[in-house]
Structure formats: C-alpha cells, structure tokens
Scaffold this motif. Structure first.
Motif, PDB file in Angstrom:
ATOM      1  N   THR A 294       0.839  -1.190   0.000  1.00 43.57           N
ATOM      2  CA  THR A 294       0.000   0.000   0.000  1.00 43.57           C
ATOM      3  C   THR A 294       0.883   1.253   0.000  1.00 43.57           C
TER       4      THR A 294
ATOM      5  N   ASP B 209       0.737   4.317   1.423  1.00 46.78           N
ATOM      6  CA  ASP B 209       0.082   5.182   2.405  1.00 46.78           C
ATOM      7  C   ASP B 209       1.064   6.159   3.037  1.00 46.78           C
TER       8      ASP B 209
ATOM      9  N   ASP C 200       3.232  -4.581  -6.985  1.00 50.58           N
ATOM     10  CA  ASP C 200       2.228  -3.516  -7.119  1.00 50.58           C
ATOM     11  C   ASP C 200       2.388  -2.532  -5.976  1.00 50.58           C
TER      12      ASP C 200
ATOM     13  N   VAL D 222      -0.073   0.430  -4.590  1.00 56.33           N
ATOM     14  CA  VAL D 222      -1.382   1.044  -4.860  1.00 56.33           C
ATOM     15  C   VAL D 222      -1.812   1.928  -3.691  1.00 56.33           C
TER      16      VAL D 222
ATOM     17  N   ASN E  45      -3.873   3.458  -0.757  1.00 60.28           N
ATOM     18  CA  ASN E  45      -4.610   2.754   0.285  1.00 60.28           C
ATOM     19  C   ASN E  45      -6.092   2.577  -0.075  1.00 60.28           C
ATOM     20  N   THR E  46      -6.635   3.589  -0.745  1.00 59.93           N
ATOM     21  CA  THR E  46      -8.062   3.531  -1.086  1.00 59.93           C
ATOM     22  C   THR E  46      -8.378   2.408  -2.075  1.00 59.93           C
ATOM     23  N   ARG E  47      -7.409   2.046  -2.868  1.00 60.66           N
ATOM     24  CA  ARG E  47      -7.654   0.977  -3.843  1.00 60.66           C
ATOM     25  C   ARG E  47      -6.988  -0.336  -3.446  1.00 60.66           C
ATOM     26  N   PHE E  48      -6.465  -0.389  -2.224  1.00 57.55           N
ATOM     27  CA  PHE E  48      -5.671  -1.537  -1.801  1.00 57.55           C
ATOM     28  C   PHE E  48      -6.499  -2.830  -1.770  1.00 57.55           C
TER      29      PHE E  48
ATOM     30  N   GLU F 299      -9.308  -3.598  -3.011  1.00 59.29           N
ATOM     31  CA  GLU F 299      -9.822  -3.945  -4.338  1.00 59.29           C
ATOM     32  C   GLU F 299      -8.722  -4.579  -5.217  1.00 59.29           C
ATOM     33  N   THR F 300      -7.518  -3.992  -5.179  1.00 56.80           N
ATOM     34  CA  THR F 300      -6.416  -4.550  -5.969  1.00 56.80           C
ATOM     35  C   THR F 300      -6.043  -5.948  -5.481  1.00 56.80           C
TER      36      THR F 300
ATOM     37  N   GLN G 171      -7.964  -8.106  -4.041  1.00 61.75           N
ATOM     38  CA  GLN G 171      -9.022  -9.020  -4.515  1.00 61.75           C
ATOM     39  C   GLN G 171      -8.853  -9.355  -5.987  1.00 61.75           C
ATOM     40  N   LYS G 172      -8.560  -8.313  -6.742  1.00 63.43           N
ATOM     41  CA  LYS G 172      -8.414  -8.488  -8.183  1.00 63.43           C
ATOM     42  C   LYS G 172      -7.247  -9.434  -8.494  1.00 63.43           C
TER      43      LYS G 172
END
Lengths: 558, 558
Positions: free
Chosen positions: A156, A158, A217, A219, A221-224, A226-227, A229-230
C-alpha cells in the motif's frame, strides 16, 4: 535456553483450534491468512512477540496452515497473506528470542522457517495454490522474507508502509530466511540497489519499492483491498485445482513418546541409543493391499499408508533435528513387504492428475528434501526383511552411505535383503538441485541411471544392487555387524561441525537452484555470522538489541 | 600471529631467484614444476614446513610460477606438477601454521590459495597450458587439492602412494581449497564414495583410486615416468600455443610504500585513511598513445600500460586484503583520458589470437575476479577527470555501489565526469559465475545490456549513465560531498562480518559454477568451522594437532 530446550520438547504438530498466532478465513477459491501473533505466546520464556514478530512456535503454526491448505482445502486456488494487526505487517524473527537462543536453535529455527517458505513458494507452480502478499504497515526482515516467498507482493502507498531488510545495519546478521537470495535471484533486483536496500534500516516505500523490483504492485490505500481481490482472482483463474473436490482431514498423528527417548508412530519407529549417539529410524511397510483406486484412497484419507508414512517420517525427522541434538547419526531401516510399498506408491504415481495423488507425491518430495537437509550423518541399513522400495528406496539415495546385507544371515528367517526401484526413483521426488537423487548420485556416469531404470520392479539383492552402484557397501553375515559397528563408532567420534560442513558440500552436487543457494551459501554465511562476536558476543549487535546501546565491533575484515 | 602480521608486511611479489620452495625446469613445450618446500622457510615463526606442507609464502611462489609460465614462457604447452622430495608429494596446508593463525589470516590464506588453483586450472582451456599432476608418495589434504585443480592426475601404484582428504577425521575442518567441490563437481565422484573417501585418514591408493574417479591414471612405478611423459606430450599436442614465440619478462613492479600506509605504483596509487577505515585506490590512465600493433606492444612488454596496470592493481588488492585488515571500504577512482584507456584495451581485444594479447586479457579477467572476491565494501567514485573506460569501467560493475558526479564542479577544471563502455564490457572479463558483470547487474532486465551496448564508445555523462542503470547514484556539486561522506561513514560503522556475508550473497546472482561454489558454499562453511570451538578452541582438533592428544568435541549438532 539449553535448559529450557531440554525441559520442553518442541512439538511440530498442531491444529487450527490450537493456533495462537494465525487465523484463516476460507471463502471458496480464495483463502485469507491473517498473521496476528499473540505477544505472550512465545515458545520459550524471556521475550514477547511484539509487532507480529515470530519465533519457531509461530512458524510451526504457519507450516500447519500451509499443509492443511493443501490437503484439507483443495478448493483454494489463491491465498492472501496479510497482517491481522493494524499498523504492522510483520517485524520479522523476534530479536530477543534470537539473542537468547543457542547457536543450534538459531540454525534449526532458520532451517525450518526456510523449509516453510519454500513450501508455500512452490504451492503455486506445483499445486495451483498461489500465495499473494498484501502488505500494509512495516514489513521488515523476516516479514519481508515472508513476502518474498509469495508469488506476488502488493504494497500500500500510504506514505509509511514499507519493505525492509534491516538486519545488517540493525543487528549485524544477515536476512537468513532466503532474503538476500530471493532479492537477487528471484526478484532480480540490481545488485547495487540491493546493497542500498539492505543498508537502509527504515526500508523502501512507495514507487521506489516498485521501481527497484522489491514489490509487484504499489497502490493507494483507497484501492488496496480492491487490488488485492483483483490479483487474487487473477491468480485463482490460472489454477488447475478442482473447485468441487472434497478435502482430506489431517487427523492427529498416532504418536507415543517413550521415557528412553523412543517415539512410536503407526508406521515409523525411532529408537535412541544415547551412548552411541545414534537414532534408529524404522519405517514399516503397509500390511494391507493398496486402495483399489483414487476413490478408495480418498476414503482412507489421512489413514492411507502412503500419506500416514510421509507425515510420520516428517514429524520424526523434525523431532530428531530439534529435540535430540546429541544424536549424530540417523540410521534408516525399513521393514516389511517391498511389493506393498511399491503398490501403494503406484496408485498415486499413476494418478498425478488427481489433486490428492499429486499432493501426496509432493508431500513425499518435501519430506525427502527434509531428509537431505538434515544436519546429521545419515546412513541406511538394508537388512533382511527390509522394504526399501520406491519412496523408501529414495532414502537410500538421500543418505550419506548405505550398507546392504548380502545373502542369508544365520538364525534370521526374514527374507533376504533386497531393494526395489520404481518409477518413483526416476522423477517425482527431485532434490533441491532439481535432479533426482539417482541423477545426482551418477553425475559422472549418467549411463548408470539408465542401467538402474532397466531394473525397475525387480527385488535386487546385494550383489546386483552393488554392481549397479545403488548401495555403498554390501557385506555378508560374517562381516556385517563389525563393519556397521565400526562405521557408527567412527562417525560418532568426528567433530559434528566438520560433519555438517562436509555433508552440506557432498550432498548437493550438480546444478544449483535458489533452494540450494539458500541452504548452501546463504545459510552457511549466516551460521558463520551467528558465531562471530560482532553479532553474538557480549557487546555484539544481536545481544545489545533493545538495550539502547549499539553493538561494538572488532572492525577487522577477514 | 597478530603482532607478527603487523610487524611484517606480506609481499605478493617474488621472482625465481628468490624462490625457496619451488623449482621449474623448462625444456621446450613441457615444463616440470617441482614442489620442494624448505622446512625452515615459513612466512612466520613457530612452525616448520615439513613434508612439503605449505603456508602462504609457499603459495605466493606458486602463484608467481603460474603467472610467469603464462607470460615468460609462451612455448610451454604442458606443465608437470610433481614433488621434489622422495617419499611425499605434499602434506597440504601446514597445520601448526593454521593452528596459530588468526581467523582473518586463515580465511585470506584459503582465498589466495583458491585463486591460485583456479588460475592453473583455467590455464589449459584458456591458454593452452595444461597442468598434469604426477603423484608419488602421500598426497594429502591441500596436496590432493593441488592435484584436483590439474587437468589430469597420475598416481603411481607402488603399494603406498595415495591420495587423501583427511581434514575431517584428523583436524575437524574441511578440505577448504576446493577439495570437496572438485571431488563432487569436477571429478564427479559418487557422493557416498566421496563420503567414505573423506573419512579415511590414510586415503585411497591403487586401482580403487581410479575406480572411484579420484585419479585418472594408476600406473606401476616402473612405467610411471614414461606415462607422465606420454600424457604431457598428449596434452601438449592439444595446445594451440605458438612454439616459436618470445616471452615477455615480468620485471619487478615499480612500487613505493609510504609511512602513512600509502602505496605508489606507476599507474596505481593507494591512500589509507585509517580514521575512516577507507582506502582510496586510484588508477591512472596511460599518458601515451596505444602501441601501434602487437609487435610494438610486445616490444613494450611489462612496461605496456595495459599489462602494468593489471599487475599493479592486482598487487594493490592483495596488499589491502592481507595487510590492511581494518580498512573496511575500498574506494576506486580513475583519473586521466578515457579514450587512451579504451585505445590501449582495443589493441589487445582486437588481437585475441595473439598469445600475448590473449594473456593480457585473461590477466585482466583474473584481476577483476580478484576484486569481486575481495571481502571489503567496494565503491567507485566517478569524478571529474575520471577515466572509467573498458577494463576500468568494469570496476564500476564490480563494486557494491558507484557514485557519479553530475555536471560541472565549482573550482574543478578537470573534464566533466564520464564513463565509457567498450567491447570489453560485453564478454572478455566474465565473473566467476561466467556472466559478464553487466549481465549479472541486469539479470532482471536483460534488455538493458543491449541498451548499454548501443552506447559503446560514447563518453556518457551522469544523466545518461544513470538512465542506463550503469551507476547507483548521480549527484551534482551541491550534494556530492555530503552524500559520499555519509555513505562512507555509514559503511565503516557496520559490522565487518555482516558486510562480508551480505556482499558474498549480493555480488554473485545468476548461475553457479564450480568457482562460485568454492568461494560461496565451501568457503562459507569452512569459515564457519574455523570459528567453531571444536576446531579452533583450546581443546579443538586443529589446536591439538601434533600434541598426541585428540580434539575434544561438543557433540551437539546444529
């Protein structure tokens, strides 16, 4: 810690209901593994497992997680390794534990943690269970080494979460659980950047971590979530594991410790001869026919001989390694009907496309590697009545030497000693160097591998086995006892350290892999440093850690 | 030995008239090298070099023999290594010397002997000078390791002559000069037989030595001399070395030691900053044009810049390694005209089919490997006026980190800092792992090797060099001094042992070779054992050797 070790046997068996440090959430094809170390749950007294730092006890649970995932959860195709704590991923091996541990404990601790990392690192390619590391918070030392063993690392961004290998600046030791090797050889970080990275106590974060190839990756924190999971879904999609299979429960081992140090399992027996510093480990062949098919094997589950024997052998080796430090020699024996051993093995070898057969073969591969990596002199005695066939014959090629009894032995009415090669000796159980044990054995005479292959299925007696180069020595009734006794006495008299170094060099000829490097080069340097006053002396950095006073060093280079 | 080391600088320069331990007879294409160690000629006091046992001083002479053979005797195509004494070939490294030596001396002694073995081992394939070992008498430990590094081993079958690696049973240490690695990986001895062999104090003789692949020929004493001659002729016939070429005399180095520890050569300068534990090693570019052709280069001989700089750099590295133990960091600098460096290199690279050009390139290869294997933190500073081109640019890729000055520096009227790649950076100086340093550097991004190759011949300034990934950091005038100072201070504060272990792991990514194994795995284990009380403690086997009392061991395995 010596007294503590003696007072308390380290047990490598556990189960989810007893976990103190890990939590696993199963939800279809993605499993979430949370590291949430109980500070007060150390294996020994004298330290607290703060900041998700770990000791051997924490790792024993992780090894159990990995193992059960394979057998009990065939539906899992991706595993997300993450922290159960808020602001830290994992601070690595507990330093106070290391500072207080004996040299032998440190070395065996690192070996076991390495074996566990290798197991989940291999899970993706071998077994279709991919490990993804989702890093939030500080991920340092052994923490980053956990990440390095995963197939994919997501960090992340952050502003504070970082990855780090601060061992050298902070503790004057190496990242000893594969860190240096995986940085250069798995992630292929440029060597000068690796040098910089390993010198920065606070580690590297954000974009730089990605640019330097330290993570895959980075990414926000807000998209962590989700990423993560993806990525998990992407890896799961690559997996060939069945979605609808039923797992096999790894029920508790049948195991009894005797007061004399013996351990009795259902298929394995360990006797300790303390005067001679020898352990005799006997594997017993199955007494019943092999299951008729995979459905029958699945029905037997953990009770099937082929899985039971692997689990028991594994536990016995770990017990000897960690609890019987004065045993210098392990003598392998095998008793029973070799044809039954071969038949039980054949079922799983013939059904590698069945997830359970595949897992059992892979487990044997791991157990045999564990034997290879055991720092004891290993010898096999092929005696009358023995059943060295298939995976048990593989023990003959794992040991430092083997002795085979030739012909009839007076007063012994067991069948004459034989050994039986199977398809198992020609591929499915490679060593860490990625060659079979027979290929390694016959590096100089590769045609001998073919000669041996031509004899698959025959119960080879000593004369033939010796001619084929499959055993070290063959002796008849007259010489057998003396020769074996003299060898065991001689071996037990040698310096254990010289044995360790010699065996580590002689056992792994041929090509090198990341694994052989970790256990050969990296481990050897780490062991050296674990002996040096600059790390472990009174004023050494490892001893002084946490006191607020830095280590004092003898600055001479060697 | 500490005080002795300080009192007496170890000098790696010698010449035939000063030899005390070796004798060489040149006679056309076959040279006979006799090991005939002077018992009283030890480098230090306190031991006698009995039975052709050796210390570092003996090995320095051997290295000189090997080096002169290459340059001064182009006519030699086969070398017969033999004993000048009657009943012993060589008893190996002197045990009392080892027992009395510091850990640092033991380690550096083994490293240098290993490098010397590698040099004559490579002489056949690289240079058409094949080494044949003719063994009469006991050939034990380091003695057998000398034989193992040869292309061919002939053992006389006189009922007593034998080969042996008795280190483990006798001394509780490993055969640390490549023995274990060459037994398994060069001679491909079956691992269980290797185990037996390494446990037999008295070694193996006669037919068994051949059957176990320990030697190539076993011949009756009566046919020994004739067989040796025959084999030498056979190997000589394979050689492509010219028969009629004139050698180049390796004249004494121009070298001056200052009282402050500085060393001044004709092309190399070493300054020591003891407070900072830093050595600054500056290589100066040639001031004159390259010789017009090979005839001109041959005429210059040892005075040619390209050969002189290699010899001086080699000597400087060995001096720092062995005589300046408290120097933790070596800073490489290069000053002068990079175009001249490239031009001098070009002549030899373009003429690899000329024996002398070939030897000079191979010498640079060895010197650069010596840099790779130096247990000090290595850093390069690419400053204004610098000449990192070709073989000197290779130093940038050998070091742990490099710093490059960006743009103009106030008050500095030297040319802006540049680095220049040549064909030399893409093949002729491979590392021990058989990759070029750039290939190793860019393991993860192999396309960067090509990108760099596209810029051969350009004087790259810091921005470009940094973009291409050729330097670690680029700093301008404002930051340069602070950044370099902080790095040097930080580095000098780290534990030397942790540095050694870290650098040994980070420098050699990629494939493994026998060489990387010897310096990685085998050396690391040997260093570990050299720290263990079972070997070097008061009651250890190494300390007690020769006292008639065996070592006492802590029997715990680790």
């Amino acid at each position: 810690m010596d007294a503590q070790v003696a007072a308390r046997r380290i047990d490598f068996q556990t189960e989810p209901s007893r976990y103190r440090h890990w939590r696993v959430e199963y939800a279809g094809e993605v499993a979430n593994v949370f590291m949430d170390v109980d500070e007060t749950g150390g294996l020994f007294d004298g330290y607290e497992l703060k900041l998700n730092s770990y000791d051997l006890g924490v790792d024993i649970e992780l090894a159990d997680v990995v193992q059960r995932m394979r057998f009990e959860h065939p539906e899992v195709k991706a595993v997300v390794l993450q922290s159960g704590k808020d602001r830290v991923f994992c601070a690595g091996a507990n330093i106070r534990m290391l500072g207080g541990a004996t040299h032998a404990h440190k070395v065996n601790f690192c070996k076991f943690t390495n074996e566990t990392r290798n197991t989940f690192e291999a899970a993706g390619a071998e077994s279709g269970q991919y490990w993804i590391c989702a890093v939030k918070g500080a991920c340092a030392g052994g923490g980053y080494e956990l990440a390095l063993a995963c197939d994919h690392i997501i960090l992340t961004d952050d502003g504070s979460s970082s990855v780090a290998l601060p061992e050298v600046p902070l503790l004057a030791v190496l990242p000893g659980t594969g860190g240096l090797t995986r940085v250069t050889d798995k992630r292929k970080v440029r060597r000068d950047l690796a040098d910089v990275f390993c010198s920065i106590e606070e580690g590297v974060k954000g974009k730089r971590a990605k640019d330097w190839r330290l993570v895959d990756d980075v990414v926000p924190n807000t998209r962590f979530a989700e990423t993560v999971q993806k990525r998990a879904a992407e890896f799961a999609a690559k997996s060939k594991r069945p979605s609808d299979a039923q797992g096999v429960a790894l029920t508790p081992l049948e195991r009894r410790f005797g007061e004399d140090g013996s351990v009795t399992y259902s298929t394995v027996e360990v006797e300790i001869d303390r005067d001679k510093r020898v352990a005799r480990l006997t594997v017993h062949a199955p007494r019943e026919d092999a299951p008729a098919d995979m459905a029958a094997l699945h029905g037997e589950g953990a009770q099937s001989w082929i899985l039971r024997a692997a689990r028991e052998l594994d536990d016995a080796i770990l017990h000897l390694r960690n609890n019987e430090l004065e045993v210098g020699v392990v003598v392998f024996r095998a008793q029973g009907d070799p044809a039954l051993v071969a038949a039980h093995e054949k079922l799983v070898l013939d059904n590698r496309d069945h997830w359970l057969a595949n897992e059992i073969v892979l487990y044997w591969k791991r157990v045999l590697k564990r034997v290879d990596l055991t720092s004891r002199s290993l010898v096999a005695l092929v005696e009358p009545g023995s059943c060295f066939a298939g995976p048990l014959a593989e023990l003959l090629f794992a040991v430092d030497r083997s002795y085979m009894a030739e012909g009839d032995f007076e007063g012994d009415n067991r069948p004459v000693a034989t050994l039986t090669l199977t398809a198992g000796n020609f591929g499915p159980y490679p060593m860490s160097n990625d060659l079979t044990r027979l290929e390694t054995r016959f590096l100089g005479e590769p045609e001998r591998v073919d000669a041996a292959k031509a004899r698959v299925g025959e119960a080879l007696e000593a004369f033939d086995a010796n001619e084929l180069g499959l055993v070290t020595f063959a002796y008849d009734d007259i010489d057998w006892e003396d020769e074996v006794r003299i060898f065991l006495e001689e071996r037990a008299s040698f310096s254990p350290d010289a044995m360790t170094g010699m065996e580590a060099n002689l056992r792994f000829a041929g090509p090198e892999t990341m694994e052989t490097r970790i256990f050969g080069r990296l481990t050897a340097w780490q062991n050296w440093i674990f002996q040096r006053p600059n790390a472990v002396g009174e004023k050494g950095a490892l001893q002084r850690y946490g006191t607020g006073v830095r280590g004092e060093f003898d600055m001479k280079r060697v």
